[in-house]
Design a protein around this motif. Structure first.
Motif, short mmCIF file in Angstrom:
data_model
loop_
_atom_site.label_atom_id
_atom_site.label_comp_id
_atom_site.label_asym_id
_atom_site.label_seq_id
_atom_site.Cartn_x
_atom_site.Cartn_y
_atom_site.Cartn_z
N ALA A 1 0.84 -1.19 0.00
CA ALA A 1 0.00 0.00 0.00
C ALA A 1 0.88 1.24 0.00
O ALA A 1 1.78 1.37 0.82
CB ALA A 1 -0.91 0.01 1.22
N THR A 2 0.59 2.15 -0.94
CA THR A 2 1.30 3.41 -1.03
C THR A 2 0.30 4.55 -1.00
O THR A 2 -0.36 4.83 -2.00
CB THR A 2 2.13 3.50 -2.34
N GLU A 4 3.98 -2.88 3.50
CA GLU A 4 3.43 -4.20 3.18
C GLU A 4 2.52 -4.64 4.32
O GLU A 4 2.87 -4.54 5.49
CB GLU A 4 4.53 -5.23 2.99
N PHE A 5 1.33 -5.12 3.96
CA PHE A 5 0.36 -5.63 4.91
C PHE A 5 0.00 -7.05 4.51
O PHE A 5 -0.14 -7.34 3.33
CB PHE A 5 -0.93 -4.79 4.90
N VAL A 6 -0.14 -7.92 5.48
CA VAL A 6 -0.63 -9.27 5.21
C VAL A 6 -2.02 -9.37 5.82
O VAL A 6 -2.21 -9.12 7.00
CB VAL A 6 0.30 -10.34 5.82
N ILE A 7 -2.97 -9.71 4.96
CA ILE A 7 -4.34 -9.89 5.43
C ILE A 7 -4.62 -11.38 5.42
O ILE A 7 -4.55 -12.03 4.38
CB ILE A 7 -5.34 -9.12 4.55
N LYS A 8 -4.88 -11.90 6.58
CA LYS A 8 -5.10 -13.34 6.73
C LYS A 8 -6.38 -13.77 6.03
O LYS A 8 -7.28 -12.96 5.79
CB LYS A 8 -5.17 -13.71 8.21
N ALA A 9 -6.45 -15.05 5.73
CA ALA A 9 -7.63 -15.62 5.07
C ALA A 9 -8.88 -15.34 5.89
O ALA A 9 -8.88 -15.49 7.11
CB ALA A 9 -7.45 -17.12 4.89
N LEU A 69 -1.54 -6.10 -5.34
CA LEU A 69 -1.79 -7.48 -4.93
C LEU A 69 -1.20 -8.36 -6.01
O LEU A 69 -1.71 -8.40 -7.14
CB LEU A 69 -3.30 -7.74 -4.79
N GLY A 70 -0.08 -9.00 -5.71
CA GLY A 70 0.65 -9.74 -6.74
C GLY A 70 1.29 -8.74 -7.70
O GLY A 70 1.94 -7.80 -7.28
N GLY A 82 -10.80 -14.43 -5.21
CA GLY A 82 -10.03 -15.12 -6.24
C GLY A 82 -8.67 -14.49 -6.49
O GLY A 82 -8.16 -14.52 -7.59
N GLY A 83 -8.08 -13.89 -5.44
CA GLY A 83 -6.76 -13.29 -5.57
C GLY A 83 -6.75 -11.94 -6.25
O GLY A 83 -5.70 -11.45 -6.65
N LYS A 84 -7.94 -11.31 -6.42
CA LYS A 84 -8.04 -10.01 -7.08
C LYS A 84 -8.88 -9.06 -6.23
O LYS A 84 -9.75 -9.48 -5.49
CB LYS A 84 -8.67 -10.15 -8.46
N PHE A 85 -8.61 -7.74 -6.42
CA PHE A 85 -9.42 -6.73 -5.74
C PHE A 85 -10.76 -6.60 -6.44
O PHE A 85 -10.84 -6.58 -7.68
CB PHE A 85 -8.75 -5.36 -5.76
N VAL A 86 -11.83 -6.50 -5.66
CA VAL A 86 -13.16 -6.27 -6.18
C VAL A 86 -13.78 -5.17 -5.33
O VAL A 86 -13.80 -5.28 -4.10
CB VAL A 86 -14.03 -7.55 -6.07
#
Length: 91
Positions: free
Chosen positions: A37-38, A46-51, A67-68, A85-89
């Protein structure tokens, strides 16, 4: 006694203002995701968001999220986005 009430009211207001200005990222996936995030005019973090958890990032003046390999810019008007699905929505 009134001083304690004033302190409690001030802390409650500060907590409300902070959460209202944050961008919430809801990870609906079964995997953790690392996000870069900038904020506009700021440093990259860097942030890690858990499942299946939610993270909060200050993005009042807009920010770029990665993200990726995909990068997306969000203005300060967006308050909640999802990872599916690994993407921002966004809503």
């Amino acid at each position: 006694m009134r001083a304690h009430l004033l302190v409690a009211a001030t802390l409650a207001l500060a907590a409300t203002v902070t959460s209202a200005n944050a961008l919430s990222i809801v990870n609906t996936d079964k995997a953790n995701h690392a996000i870069m995030a900038t904020p506009n005019g700021g440093k990259t973090h860097e942030f890690v968001i858990k499942a299946r958890h939610t993270g909060h990032i200050s993005c009042t003046k807009g920010c770029e999220l990665q993200l990726g390999v995909a990068k997306t810019h969000f203005d300060g008007k967006v308050h909640k986005i999802w990872i599916k699905g690994g993407k921002f929505v966004s809503a």
